[in-house]
Design a protein around this motif. Structure first.
Motif, PDB file in Angstrom:
ATOM      1  N   ALA A 134     172.702  20.542 -30.094  1.00  0.00           N
ATOM      2  CA  ALA A 134     172.347  21.957 -30.190  1.00  0.00           C
ATOM      3  C   ALA A 134     171.834  22.325 -31.583  1.00  0.00           C
ATOM      4  O   ALA A 134     170.930  23.140 -31.728  1.00  0.00           O
ATOM      5  N   ALA A 135     172.395  21.687 -32.619  1.00  0.00           N
ATOM      6  CA  ALA A 135     172.006  22.018 -33.991  1.00  0.00           C
ATOM      7  C   ALA A 135     170.543  21.683 -34.273  1.00  0.00           C
ATOM      8  O   ALA A 135     169.955  22.173 -35.239  1.00  0.00           O
ATOM      9  N   ALA A 137     168.125  22.811 -32.976  1.00  0.00           N
ATOM     10  CA  ALA A 137     167.334  24.041 -32.896  1.00  0.00           C
ATOM     11  C   ALA A 137     166.933  24.528 -34.284  1.00  0.00           C
ATOM     12  O   ALA A 137     165.981  25.287 -34.441  1.00  0.00           O
ATOM     13  N   TRP A 138     167.650  24.069 -35.319  1.00  0.00           N
ATOM     14  CA  TRP A 138     167.297  24.458 -36.694  1.00  0.00           C
ATOM     15  C   TRP A 138     166.097  23.689 -37.208  1.00  0.00           C
ATOM     16  O   TRP A 138     165.518  24.059 -38.235  1.00  0.00           O
ATOM     17  N   LEU A 139     165.725  22.599 -36.518  1.00  0.00           N
ATOM     18  CA  LEU A 139     164.690  21.708 -37.046  1.00  0.00           C
ATOM     19  C   LEU A 139     163.381  22.412 -37.418  1.00  0.00           C
ATOM     20  O   LEU A 139     162.886  22.213 -38.522  1.00  0.00           O
ATOM     21  N   PRO A 140     162.802  23.248 -36.509  1.00  0.00           N
ATOM     22  CA  PRO A 140     161.538  23.891 -36.914  1.00  0.00           C
ATOM     23  C   PRO A 140     161.651  24.714 -38.189  1.00  0.00           C
ATOM     24  O   PRO A 140     160.746  24.684 -39.027  1.00  0.00           O
ATOM     25  N   TYR A 141     162.774  25.415 -38.370  1.00  0.00           N
ATOM     26  CA  TYR A 141     162.965  26.207 -39.593  1.00  0.00           C
ATOM     27  C   TYR A 141     163.043  25.296 -40.808  1.00  0.00           C
ATOM     28  O   TYR A 141     162.465  25.561 -41.865  1.00  0.00           O
ATOM     29  N   LEU A 143     161.824  22.287 -41.077  1.00  0.00           N
ATOM     30  CA  LEU A 143     160.542  21.620 -41.337  1.00  0.00           C
ATOM     31  C   LEU A 143     159.639  22.503 -42.185  1.00  0.00           C
ATOM     32  O   LEU A 143     159.041  22.053 -43.160  1.00  0.00           O
ATOM     33  N   ILE A 144     159.536  23.775 -41.800  1.00  0.00           N
ATOM     34  CA  ILE A 144     158.692  24.704 -42.554  1.00  0.00           C
ATOM     35  C   ILE A 144     159.204  24.821 -43.990  1.00  0.00           C
ATOM     36  O   ILE A 144     158.434  24.743 -44.962  1.00  0.00           O
ATOM     37  N   VAL A 147     158.383  21.625 -46.062  1.00  0.00           N
ATOM     38  CA  VAL A 147     156.997  21.499 -46.530  1.00  0.00           C
ATOM     39  C   VAL A 147     156.749  22.439 -47.714  1.00  0.00           C
ATOM     40  O   VAL A 147     156.156  22.044 -48.726  1.00  0.00           O
TER      41      VAL A 147
ATOM     42  N   VAL B  14     154.235  21.843 -39.311  1.00  0.00           N
ATOM     43  CA  VAL B  14     154.467  23.263 -39.599  1.00  0.00           C
ATOM     44  C   VAL B  14     153.958  24.132 -38.446  1.00  0.00           C
ATOM     45  O   VAL B  14     154.665  25.020 -37.960  1.00  0.00           O
ATOM     46  N   SER B  17     156.159  23.846 -35.475  1.00  0.00           N
ATOM     47  CA  SER B  17     157.415  24.557 -35.696  1.00  0.00           C
ATOM     48  C   SER B  17     157.265  26.054 -35.461  1.00  0.00           C
ATOM     49  O   SER B  17     158.111  26.684 -34.834  1.00  0.00           O
ATOM     50  N   VAL B  18     156.165  26.614 -35.962  1.00  0.00           N
ATOM     51  CA  VAL B  18     155.928  28.054 -35.800  1.00  0.00           C
ATOM     52  C   VAL B  18     155.837  28.403 -34.319  1.00  0.00           C
ATOM     53  O   VAL B  18     156.479  29.337 -33.838  1.00  0.00           O
ATOM     54  N   PHE B  20     157.009  26.714 -31.801  1.00  0.00           N
ATOM     55  CA  PHE B  20     158.312  26.479 -31.185  1.00  0.00           C
ATOM     56  C   PHE B  20     159.263  27.652 -31.431  1.00  0.00           C
ATOM     57  O   PHE B  20     159.936  28.132 -30.523  1.00  0.00           O
ATOM     58  N   ILE B  21     159.287  28.135 -32.681  1.00  0.00           N
ATOM     59  CA  ILE B  21     160.168  29.258 -33.030  1.00  0.00           C
ATOM     60  C   ILE B  21     159.797  30.501 -32.228  1.00  0.00           C
ATOM     61  O   ILE B  21     160.650  31.187 -31.675  1.00  0.00           O
ATOM     62  N   ARG B  24     160.801  29.930 -28.454  1.00  0.00           N
ATOM     63  CA  ARG B  24     162.212  29.729 -28.126  1.00  0.00           C
ATOM     64  C   ARG B  24     163.036  31.014 -28.125  1.00  0.00           C
ATOM     65  O   ARG B  24     163.964  31.171 -27.340  1.00  0.00           O
ATOM     66  N   ALA B  95     167.505  31.212 -29.905  1.00  0.00           N
ATOM     67  CA  ALA B  95     166.702  30.619 -30.982  1.00  0.00           C
ATOM     68  C   ALA B  95     167.472  29.552 -31.764  1.00  0.00           C
ATOM     69  O   ALA B  95     167.037  28.409 -31.856  1.00  0.00           O
ATOM     70  N   VAL B  96     168.592  29.931 -32.336  1.00  0.00           N
ATOM     71  CA  VAL B  96     169.413  28.952 -33.060  1.00  0.00           C
ATOM     72  C   VAL B  96     170.890  29.161 -32.732  1.00  0.00           C
ATOM     73  O   VAL B  96     171.326  30.289 -32.519  1.00  0.00           O
ATOM     74  N   PRO B  97     171.654  28.087 -32.688  1.00  0.00           N
ATOM     75  CA  PRO B  97     173.090  28.217 -32.416  1.00  0.00           C
ATOM     76  C   PRO B  97     173.849  28.577 -33.693  1.00  0.00           C
ATOM     77  O   PRO B  97     173.302  28.454 -34.793  1.00  0.00           O
TER      78      PRO B  97
END
Lengths: 169, 121
Positions: A134-135, A137-141, A143-144, A147, B14, B17-18, B20-21, B24, B95-97
């Motif tokens: 479940a954690a 889900a933080w990956l996209p945040y 990743l940004i 970078v 990037v 990710s945008v 996806f966010i 989601r 979105a996030v747990p």
């Protein structure tokens, strides 16, 4: 570029780099925390990138692991060692590969890539600790953030290497 | 050439990710699934909650107090050193747990149909 330094000179240089990295790390830990867990500038990685590109993978690994271990001890949060170590290991591997492929003027690009792998490793460790994906889900945040922070430290490392090279001449 | 490849991959990461966010956060996720150490403790359908209440989860590693309201949930109190889960505040979408690493606690919001979404498996 300086040739390989050996013996006492090398030991002194490694110790100096570790001390600088640790100081930056602890100073940065005093900054207000960004509300996304695991996100920060990672200024100490300027030293890691410098060590990797100027001194080599082995020396970089020594500076990195000493800083990660002492940083976890000195900041009073030994539990963070798992996440930093996992992230550090992955980003070190990434840097090793990038070291071969990038020229002297492209070093800045190595940092964001390494930061991405650092955050990935950190998150994988977190997933292993809570035994749940479940954690992720933080990956996209992350990743940004990686970078962005990586570009910052990468450009700083590039400038540092350029100036130190000029100073040595 | 290699530079372009690396820069392209970073840019793709990037951009991905945008997207996806943005996607989601939109999916309806009314069920709070609480697990610790990979074991499912509780599943609460937040759309069925009428009166706000709190739920205390305690074990050897420590204590977390959850506040449950209609459509949202948060950790209102925890005895962990970092307080990351408390600072995160209310969560009302998938979105996030909420993750409390020191206590190995995960609170994720999922849709009613998702049975095996990385939960207790």
């Amino acid at each position: 570029m300086a040739g390989p330094v050996k013996g006492a000179g090398r030991t002194a240089r490694l110790a100096l780099l570790t001390a600088i990295a640790l100081t930056i790390f602890l100073a940065e830990a005093q900054l207000p925390v960004i509300p996304i867990p695991g996100v920060k500038l990672g200024l100490a990685n300027i030293v890691t990138v410098y060590a990797m590109f100027v001194m080599g993978p082995g020396d970089a690994l020594m500076v990195l692991s000493a800083r990660v271990f002492l940083g976890a001890v000195f900041s009073g949060q030994p539990m963070t060692l798992i996440y930093s170590a996992a992230g550090g290991a992955l980003s070190w591997c990434a840097l090793c590969l990038l070291r071969k492929g990038l020229s002297q003027n492209q070093i800045w690009l190595a940092s964001p890539a390494a930061a991405v792998f650092h955050n990935l490793g950190q998150l994988l460790a977190a997933c292993a600790v809570v035994k749940s994906w479940a954690a992720m889900a933080w990956l996209p945040y992350l990743l940004i953030a990686a970078v962005a922070a990586g570009l910052f430290t990468g450009i700083a490392a590039q400038a540092l290497i350029k100036r130190l090279n000029r100073a040595r001449k | 050439m290699r530079t372009k490849l690396i820069a392209g991959l970073l840019l793709a990461a990037v951009a991905g990710s945008v997207v996806f966010i943005l996607l989601r956060g939109r999916a309806p996720a009314p069920v709070a699934r609480i697990s610790r150490d990979g074991v499912l403790l509780e599943e609460i359908d937040l759309s069925q909650v009428d009166e706000p209440y709190s739920l205390t989860l305690e074990d050897d590693s420590g204590r977390n107090v959850l506040s449950v309201e209609r459509g949202r949930v948060c950790v209102s109190e925890a005895d962990c050193p970092d307080q990351v889960c408390v600072k995160q505040g209310w969560v009302s979408n998938g979105a996030v747990p909420i993750v409390c690493l020191p206590h190995k606690l995960v609170v994720e919001l999922v849709g009613t149909g998702e049975d095996l979404d990385g939960g207790a498996g």
